[in-house]
Structures are given as structure tokens and as C-alpha cells.
Design a protein around this motif. Sequence first.
Motif, PDB file in Angstrom:
ATOM      1  N   MET A   1       0.841  -1.178   0.000  1.00 36.01           N
ATOM      2  CA  MET A   1       0.000   0.000   0.000  1.00 36.01           C
ATOM      3  C   MET A   1       0.890   1.246   0.000  1.00 36.01           C
ATOM      4  O   MET A   1       1.819   1.353   0.797  1.00 36.01           O
ATOM      5  N   PRO A   2       0.595   2.207  -0.884  1.00 41.13           N
ATOM      6  CA  PRO A   2       1.398   3.439  -0.883  1.00 41.13           C
ATOM      7  C   PRO A   2       1.116   4.258   0.367  1.00 41.13           C
ATOM      8  O   PRO A   2       0.072   4.115   1.005  1.00 41.13           O
ATOM      9  N   ARG A   3       2.056   5.112   0.727  1.00 39.45           N
ATOM     10  CA  ARG A   3       1.817   6.029   1.840  1.00 39.45           C
ATOM     11  C   ARG A   3       0.738   7.023   1.403  1.00 39.45           C
ATOM     12  O   ARG A   3       0.753   7.530   0.293  1.00 39.45           O
ATOM     13  N   MET A   4      -0.193   7.258   2.310  1.00 42.53           N
ATOM     14  CA  MET A   4      -1.311   8.141   2.003  1.00 42.53           C
ATOM     15  C   MET A   4      -1.496   9.133   3.143  1.00 42.53           C
ATOM     16  O   MET A   4      -0.986   8.919   4.238  1.00 42.53           O
ATOM     17  N   ASP A  44      -4.809   9.507  -5.632  1.00 40.61           N
ATOM     18  CA  ASP A  44      -4.801   8.168  -5.040  1.00 40.61           C
ATOM     19  C   ASP A  44      -4.184   8.164  -3.640  1.00 40.61           C
ATOM     20  O   ASP A  44      -4.443   7.256  -2.863  1.00 40.61           O
ATOM     21  N   GLU A  45      -3.375   9.168  -3.325  1.00 44.29           N
ATOM     22  CA  GLU A  45      -2.701   9.217  -2.039  1.00 44.29           C
ATOM     23  C   GLU A  45      -3.247  10.267  -1.078  1.00 44.29           C
ATOM     24  O   GLU A  45      -2.867  10.301   0.082  1.00 44.29           O
TER      25      GLU A  45
END
Length: 145
Positions: A1-4, A44-45
Motif C-alpha cells: 500500500m502506498p503512503r497516504m 490516489d494518495e
Amino acid sequence: MPRMIFVNLPVTDLPRSMAFYEAVGFTNNPQFTNEQAAAMMWSDEIVVMLLRHDFWKTFTSKTIPDAHETAQVLLCLSQDSQGDVDAIVDKAVAAGGKADTTPKQDMGFMYGRSFEDPDGHIWENVWMNMGAVPEGETVAEQALA
């Protein structure tokens, strides 16, 4: 999961706030939206969570400040051009927000304007041309000049 990042904002009228944020360019993620909260996607983030006051109070016992009277944060969105800065402010006004609630900025390499949402939350919008920052100076030095 990307950092958000999830920015949580208390709102008095969830449908009105959702319509406002959609009008300025956010999209709703229905997977994380119900009658208490709405996930509004900038990217998206970057997600702005709009929370009805009663729901907000389930997360903290601290008082919800009146953002029309006080400011704890200034939220900032980057834009691709000066025209995009002006356009998002114009969209905010058309959707019931207030324009330029903080001073306009035009430093040549950086251009910024702000708007307030219907609940008083301040969103700054900025375009920067890092190649135009004078040699040997930082952006901070230029902004304070």
C-alpha cells in the motif's frame, strides 16, 4: 500500500460539503462513504474525510472549533499552473465558498490563492516554478522577501 494522507474535517452538512468538494475537483469514493462520513479523493494518495459532527466526536472529546472564527491549519493543494490556481478558486466561489481568505501571493516563481469551504476550512492553492527561483536563494528566503 502506498503512503497516504487522510485529512479529516468536521462538517455540519455532509451532502452540501460533498457537493462543494466535487465542484472543486475532488471525487467521492463510495466504498468509504456513508451517512456519517464521505471519502473525497484529491489523488490516489490524498483523501479528505468529511465527518458529520456527531461522528467526529466519536474520535475525540476535544471541542470542534468554529472554523469561520478560528484557524488551526491551512491546507494547501499544488496546482499545475497559475490558471489552475485561479480556476479552483473560481469553482469554490461558484459552489458556495469564499475566495482569497488569506493574502494572494505572486512572487514570479510562486503564485497562490485560497478559498474557504462552507464550514470555514481554508484551502490554499499554489503553483510553483522551481526553475525560476533566483540562484543561491531558498524558496523560504524569497517568500519572506
